[in-house]
Design a protein around this motif. Structure first.
Motif, PDB file in Angstrom:
ATOM      1  N   LYS A   4       0.760  -1.255   0.039  1.00  0.00           N
ATOM      2  CA  LYS A   4      -0.024  -0.064   0.078  1.00  0.00           C
ATOM      3  C   LYS A   4       0.942   1.470  -0.006  1.00  0.00           C
ATOM      4  N   LYS A  21       1.298  -0.047  -4.726  1.00  0.00           N
ATOM      5  CA  LYS A  21       1.323  -1.259  -5.680  1.00  0.00           C
ATOM      6  C   LYS A  21      -0.143  -2.229  -5.147  1.00  0.00           C
ATOM      7  N   GLU A  35      -4.157  -2.509  -5.045  1.00  0.00           N
ATOM      8  CA  GLU A  35      -5.299  -1.937  -5.863  1.00  0.00           C
ATOM      9  C   GLU A  35      -6.451  -1.652  -4.980  1.00  0.00           C
ATOM     10  N   HIS A  36      -6.437  -2.266  -3.928  1.00  0.00           N
ATOM     11  CA  HIS A  36      -7.656  -2.302  -3.090  1.00  0.00           C
ATOM     12  C   HIS A  36      -7.489  -1.094  -1.872  1.00  0.00           C
ATOM     13  N   LYS A  37      -8.389  -0.585  -1.535  1.00  0.00           N
ATOM     14  CA  LYS A  37      -8.273   0.535  -0.598  1.00  0.00           C
ATOM     15  C   LYS A  37      -7.981  -0.250   0.749  1.00  0.00           C
TER      16      LYS A  37
END
Length: 320
Positions: free
Chosen positions: A94, A98, A100-102
């Motif tokens: 994060k 790299k 993609e999800h929060k």
């Protein structure tokens, strides 16, 4: 803590299962029920790590899997360490942009053997370091996967293959380790007990554990028909009796502040509704020897320790 998660029973029932049918658990398996309910509470991308044990074996016999999320098998003793590593890796990804999800939730599953005993060191270390994941103990009160040996979670008087109920020793001599209180003593943000017989309470507590920032510990009561020796149709009934007798009361502790869950608060406010422990013991053949002449005093001992721990819990919840 975030605002309470609101959902309807219909929404939960219609949500696709992430722990699916097709696993090889025994009929009436309490842990399998627990895992299905818990995975209903997920809020988005989730990674599961699973210690060696019943649920690891029955759900992932190669080349099949009952999991619809990324799942990792780890050794008996180090699921908390594995979850710590996953959580740390997600933080790095994060930070580097790299991921993609929060948010990606991490859930660690282990039985009582992998939690009360062999995995306690890794669990304590992860809690002390403050890793952000939910640890779920599915408690079937013995090492069921390897032959029903006694564990730190096995209750006093229970007959197992390593604590057989006989004429000299009436089952396990020691009392069950208060694992949830031990985790509260680590001063982590969230600790709770739950039972598969009260599925809405279990799902709410799972979501609270996922939403809190930092370590969360969920102790789930999950009977085992084979190890406890009862008819497979009695799993939910027995798990409900454990709550109604206060053998396994339902509560949660947020940052060390205890509060009773509604199902146990009813018993606290109306003591006449508290059932005797005998009703819980007599439906399980692992306690059958206690009802023979010469062992009735053990039932009294179990009732006494149950009452003692219940009264201690009431004081922690400021209920007198």
């Amino acid at each position: 803590m975030t605002a309470p998660w609101k959902f309807t029973a219909r929404e939960i029932v219609e949500k696709p299962d992430l722990f699916t049918s097709g696993h090889r658990a025994c009929a009436g398996c309490g842990p399998a029920i627990a895992l299905r309910q818990i995975m209903k509470a997920t809020r988005g991308p989730t990674i599961v790590t699973n210690a060696t044990g019943c649920m690891e074996v029955v759900s992932t016999i190669y080349p099949y899997t009952a999991w619809k999320v990324p799942w990792i098998h780890t050794a008996f003793e180090n699921v908390a360490a594995n979850a710590s590593g996953i959580e740390a890796a997600l933080k790095v990804l994060k930070r580097k942009g790299k991921l993609e999800h929060k948010n990606v939730d991490v859930i660690a599953f282990a039985g009582d053997g992998g939690t009360f005993d062999i995995g306690l060191q890794a669990l304590s270390g992860a809690a002390e370091r403050g890793h952000d994941f939910l640890y779920v103990l599915y408690d079937n009160e013995a090492y069921m996967n390897t032959g029903i040996q006694r564990s730190g979670g096995t209750p006093h008087g229970a007959s197992t293959t390593t604590s057989p109920g006989g004429k000299v020793i009436p089952g396990k001599p020691q009392f069950k380790k208060p694992i949830a209180n031990i985790m509260v003593a680590h001063e982590i943000p969230y600790v709770a007990t739950a039972s598969i017989s009260f599925w809405q309470d279990l799902i709410i507590k799972t979501r609270r554990g996922l939403e809190v920032k930092g370590p969360a510990f969920l102790h789930v009561f999950a009977p085992c028909p084979r190890g406890w020796r009862y008819h497979t149709s009695k799993t939910i009934e027995i798990s409900r009796l454990a709550v109604e007798t206060c053998v396994f009361p339902l509560w949660e502790a947020k940052y060390g502040e205890y509060s009773l869950s509604p199902q146990s608060k009813v018993v606290a406010l109306k003591p006449e509704r508290k059932k005797p422990v005998k009703e819980y013991l007599e439906v399980q053949r692992r306690f059958g020897h206690l009802f023979k002449p010469g062992f009735r005093n053990v039932i009294d001992e179990i009732q006494n320790i149950t009452d003692k721990r219940w009264n201690q819990l009431l004081k922690k919840c400021n209920i007198t």
